[in-house]
Design a protein around this motif. Structure first.
Motif, mmCIF file in Angstrom:
data_model
loop_
_atom_site.group_PDB
_atom_site.id
_atom_site.type_symbol
_atom_site.label_atom_id
_atom_site.label_comp_id
_atom_site.label_asym_id
_atom_site.label_seq_id
_atom_site.Cartn_x
_atom_site.Cartn_y
_atom_site.Cartn_z
ATOM 1 N N LEU A 7 32.656 127.951 115.570
ATOM 2 C CA LEU A 7 33.947 127.647 116.180
ATOM 3 C C LEU A 7 34.612 128.881 116.789
ATOM 4 C CD1 LEU A 7 35.398 125.239 113.444
ATOM 5 C CD2 LEU A 7 34.088 124.644 115.501
ATOM 6 N N GLU A 8 33.857 129.940 116.942
ATOM 7 C CA GLU A 8 34.395 131.182 117.495
ATOM 8 C C GLU A 8 35.038 130.929 118.859
ATOM 9 O OE1 GLU A 8 35.490 134.989 117.173
ATOM 10 O OE2 GLU A 8 34.110 134.091 115.717
ATOM 11 N N GLY A 9 36.250 131.450 119.034
ATOM 12 C CA GLY A 9 36.971 131.285 120.289
ATOM 13 C C GLY A 9 37.788 130.017 120.378
ATOM 14 N N LYS A 10 37.625 129.102 119.432
ATOM 15 C CA LYS A 10 38.382 127.851 119.431
ATOM 16 C C LYS A 10 39.739 128.047 118.759
ATOM 17 C CE LYS A 10 34.872 125.349 121.015
ATOM 18 N NZ LYS A 10 34.903 124.680 122.323
ATOM 19 N N VAL A 11 40.669 127.179 119.106
ATOM 20 C CA VAL A 11 41.999 127.170 118.495
ATOM 21 C C VAL A 11 42.265 125.773 117.957
ATOM 22 C CG1 VAL A 11 44.481 127.421 118.900
ATOM 23 C CG2 VAL A 11 42.871 128.985 120.009
ATOM 24 N N ALA A 12 42.745 125.698 116.721
ATOM 25 C CA ALA A 12 42.966 124.417 116.056
ATOM 26 C C ALA A 12 44.388 124.310 115.525
ATOM 27 C CB ALA A 12 41.978 124.238 114.903
ATOM 28 N N ILE A 13 44.957 123.118 115.618
ATOM 29 C CA ILE A 13 46.188 122.759 114.915
ATOM 30 C C ILE A 13 45.798 121.852 113.761
ATOM 31 C CG2 ILE A 13 48.295 121.367 115.034
ATOM 32 C CD1 ILE A 13 48.676 122.301 117.893
ATOM 33 N N VAL A 14 46.249 122.188 112.561
ATOM 34 C CA VAL A 14 46.038 121.338 111.387
ATOM 35 C C VAL A 14 47.405 120.964 110.843
ATOM 36 C CG1 VAL A 14 44.954 121.103 109.134
ATOM 37 C CG2 VAL A 14 43.892 122.558 110.875
ATOM 38 N N THR A 15 47.752 119.689 110.892
ATOM 39 C CA THR A 15 49.053 119.259 110.384
ATOM 40 C C THR A 15 48.975 119.022 108.879
ATOM 41 O OG1 THR A 15 48.707 116.873 110.744
ATOM 42 C CG2 THR A 15 49.544 118.171 112.607
ATOM 43 N N GLY A 16 50.102 119.200 108.217
ATOM 44 C CA GLY A 16 50.126 119.048 106.764
ATOM 45 C C GLY A 16 49.182 119.995 106.077
ATOM 46 N N ALA A 17 49.154 121.254 106.552
ATOM 47 C CA ALA A 17 48.113 122.194 106.108
ATOM 48 C C ALA A 17 48.562 123.127 104.997
ATOM 49 C CB ALA A 17 47.630 123.021 107.299
ATOM 50 N N GLY A 18 49.707 122.860 104.385
ATOM 51 C CA GLY A 18 50.214 123.778 103.378
ATOM 52 C C GLY A 18 49.523 123.699 102.035
ATOM 53 N N ARG A 19 48.843 122.590 101.756
ATOM 54 C CA ARG A 19 48.213 122.469 100.444
ATOM 55 C C ARG A 19 47.127 121.405 100.466
ATOM 56 N NH1 ARG A 19 51.153 118.277 97.468
ATOM 57 N NH2 ARG A 19 52.922 117.562 98.712
ATOM 58 N N ASN A 20 46.374 121.357 99.380
ATOM 59 C CA ASN A 20 45.364 120.328 99.141
ATOM 60 C C ASN A 20 44.375 120.197 100.297
ATOM 61 O OD1 ASN A 20 46.585 119.934 96.668
ATOM 62 N ND2 ASN A 20 47.796 118.178 97.323
ATOM 63 N N ILE A 21 44.153 118.983 100.787
ATOM 64 C CA ILE A 21 43.127 118.761 101.805
ATOM 65 C C ILE A 21 43.452 119.505 103.095
ATOM 66 C CG2 ILE A 21 42.106 117.001 103.305
ATOM 67 C CD1 ILE A 21 42.201 115.081 100.903
ATOM 68 N N GLY A 22 44.717 119.496 103.509
ATOM 69 C CA GLY A 22 45.085 120.197 104.732
ATOM 70 C C GLY A 22 44.803 121.680 104.653
ATOM 71 N N ARG A 23 45.127 122.273 103.531
ATOM 72 C CA ARG A 23 44.837 123.700 103.323
ATOM 73 C C ARG A 23 43.343 123.952 103.416
ATOM 74 N NH1 ARG A 23 42.861 125.854 98.764
ATOM 75 N NH2 ARG A 23 42.957 128.128 98.503
ATOM 76 N N ALA A 24 42.542 123.129 102.744
ATOM 77 C CA ALA A 24 41.089 123.314 102.752
ATOM 78 C C ALA A 24 40.527 123.194 104.164
ATOM 79 C CB ALA A 24 40.427 122.301 101.820
ATOM 80 N N ILE A 25 41.075 122.272 104.954
ATOM 81 C CA ILE A 25 40.614 122.107 106.334
ATOM 82 C C ILE A 25 40.939 123.351 107.150
ATOM 83 C CG2 ILE A 25 40.994 120.821 108.473
ATOM 84 C CD1 ILE A 25 41.423 118.320 106.686
ATOM 85 N N ALA A 26 42.164 123.848 107.020
ATOM 86 C CA ALA A 26 42.557 125.049 107.759
ATOM 87 C C ALA A 26 41.646 126.227 107.415
ATOM 88 C CB ALA A 26 44.012 125.394 107.458
ATOM 89 N N LEU A 27 41.353 126.399 106.136
ATOM 90 C CA LEU A 27 40.481 127.498 105.711
ATOM 91 C C LEU A 27 39.053 127.315 106.212
ATOM 92 C CD1 LEU A 27 41.720 127.961 102.026
ATOM 93 C CD2 LEU A 27 42.229 129.430 103.988
ATOM 94 N N ALA A 28 38.567 126.077 106.197
ATOM 95 C CA ALA A 28 37.196 125.821 106.638
ATOM 96 C C ALA A 28 37.035 126.067 108.130
ATOM 97 C CB ALA A 28 36.795 124.389 106.293
ATOM 98 N N LEU A 29 37.990 125.629 108.918
ATOM 99 C CA LEU A 29 37.904 125.842 110.362
ATOM 100 C C LEU A 29 38.021 127.330 110.694
ATOM 101 C CD1 LEU A 29 39.983 122.866 111.833
ATOM 102 C CD2 LEU A 29 37.542 122.987 111.322
ATOM 103 N N ALA A 30 38.881 128.040 109.958
ATOM 104 C CA ALA A 30 38.986 129.488 110.155
ATOM 105 C C ALA A 30 37.678 130.181 109.790
ATOM 106 C CB ALA A 30 40.138 130.046 109.324
ATOM 107 N N ASP A 31 37.031 129.724 108.720
ATOM 108 C CA ASP A 31 35.754 130.301 108.312
ATOM 109 C C ASP A 31 34.700 130.112 109.396
ATOM 110 O OD1 ASP A 31 34.069 131.505 106.159
ATOM 111 O OD2 ASP A 31 33.012 129.596 106.331
ATOM 112 N N GLY A 32 34.855 129.053 110.195
ATOM 113 C CA GLY A 32 33.947 128.828 111.314
ATOM 114 C C GLY A 32 34.276 129.651 112.543
ATOM 115 N N GLY A 33 35.385 130.404 112.467
ATOM 116 C CA GLY A 33 35.742 131.291 113.563
ATOM 117 C C GLY A 33 36.944 130.866 114.366
ATOM 118 N N ALA A 34 37.509 129.682 114.080
ATOM 119 C CA ALA A 34 38.654 129.199 114.849
ATOM 120 C C ALA A 34 39.941 129.912 114.446
ATOM 121 C CB ALA A 34 38.821 127.698 114.656
ATOM 122 N N SER A 35 40.852 130.052 115.398
ATOM 123 C CA SER A 35 42.216 130.491 115.112
ATOM 124 C C SER A 35 43.037 129.247 114.774
ATOM 125 C CB SER A 35 42.817 131.203 116.326
ATOM 126 O OG SER A 35 42.049 132.339 116.667
#
Length: 252
Positions: A7-35
């Protein structure tokens, strides 16, 4: 998949990302290289903590506090992502309310509260993101569904209806946006072990379902499915509801 940069170079919006599933999604997409733009409705401390985790791992994040039920606040969120990162490629509609109340006691205001966040919020987010996703060339929308939308559940008429609507919304958008190079899918979590506020019982419908292994899933299990759908290997997957539930529900 950890350690790859699909996901390098990609930009993502994750709503409801402060905790639980949303947090995990934000971290996973960042681990793939997304901002990541980390959205929360009101809890800045939680959102800031997620952003710090992302940045500590060497990735980029920005926080925006806003209610997805408010079209103006959603537009401000999208403008923030694009002005900060210069583009937008991925939208994950995770924000939702999961209330429980017998239908006979449910007010119309309580019904609308759930619809406003879960279903109308997804509408507002897609509308605001769409011009930028079209420019991406490989835009991705992932909506987060719910197990009870497929099985039904007591005391959840508003939640079941909203989450079932998310599946329909996914399928309709997949048709509407395919010509713009945008894929639209739904990931449906089921029986995921997440921390709950003090004195808040586990959802009643969890008690009548079992996974094949007898174990509850983790938010990271849901996030892994979302990350895959956002990557280049999933471009032929479109309009699908993909279940991450350990076999608690075996159906389409």
């Amino acid at each position: 998949m950890s350690g790859s940069n699909e996901l390098e170079g990609k930009v993502a919006i994750v709503t409801g990302a402060g905790r639980n599933i949303g947090r995990a999604i934000a971290l996973a997409l960042a681990d793939g290289g997304a901002s990541i733009l980390v959205n929360a409705r009101s809890n800045r401390a939680e959102a800031d903590a997620v952003a710090r985790e992302i940045e500590a791992a060497g990735h980029k994040a920005v926080v925006h506090i806003g209610d997805v039920a408010d079209a103006g606040q959603v537009q401000a969120m999208v403008d923030r992502a694009v002005s900060h990162f210069g583009r937008l490629d991925i939208l994950v509609n995770n924000a939702a309310l999961r209330r429980e109340k017998p239908f006979a006691e449910m007010s119309y205001a309580e019904w609308r509260e759930v619809m406003n966040v879960t279903l109308d919020g997804a509408f507002h987010c897609v509308k605001a993101c769409l011009p930028h996703l079209k420019k991406s060339g490989a835009g991705t929308i992932v909506n987060i569904g719910g197990l009870s939308a497929h099985t039904g559940a007591r005391d959840r008429a508003h939640v079941v209806t909203a989450k079932a609507g998310i599946v329909g919304f996914t399928r309709a958008l997949a048709h509407d946006l395919a010509s713009d190079g945008i894929t639209v899918n739904c990931v449906v979590p089921g029986l995921i072990g997440t921390p709950r506020p003090k004195n808040t019982p586990e959802p009643a419908h969890h008690l009548i379902h079992q996974t094949i292994t007898g174990e509850r899933g983790r938010p990271e299990d849901v996030a892994a499915a979302v990350r895959f759908l956002c990557g280049p290997a999933a471009r032929y997957i479109n309009g699908q509801a993909i279940h991450s539930n350990g076999g608690a529900y075996l159906g389409a």
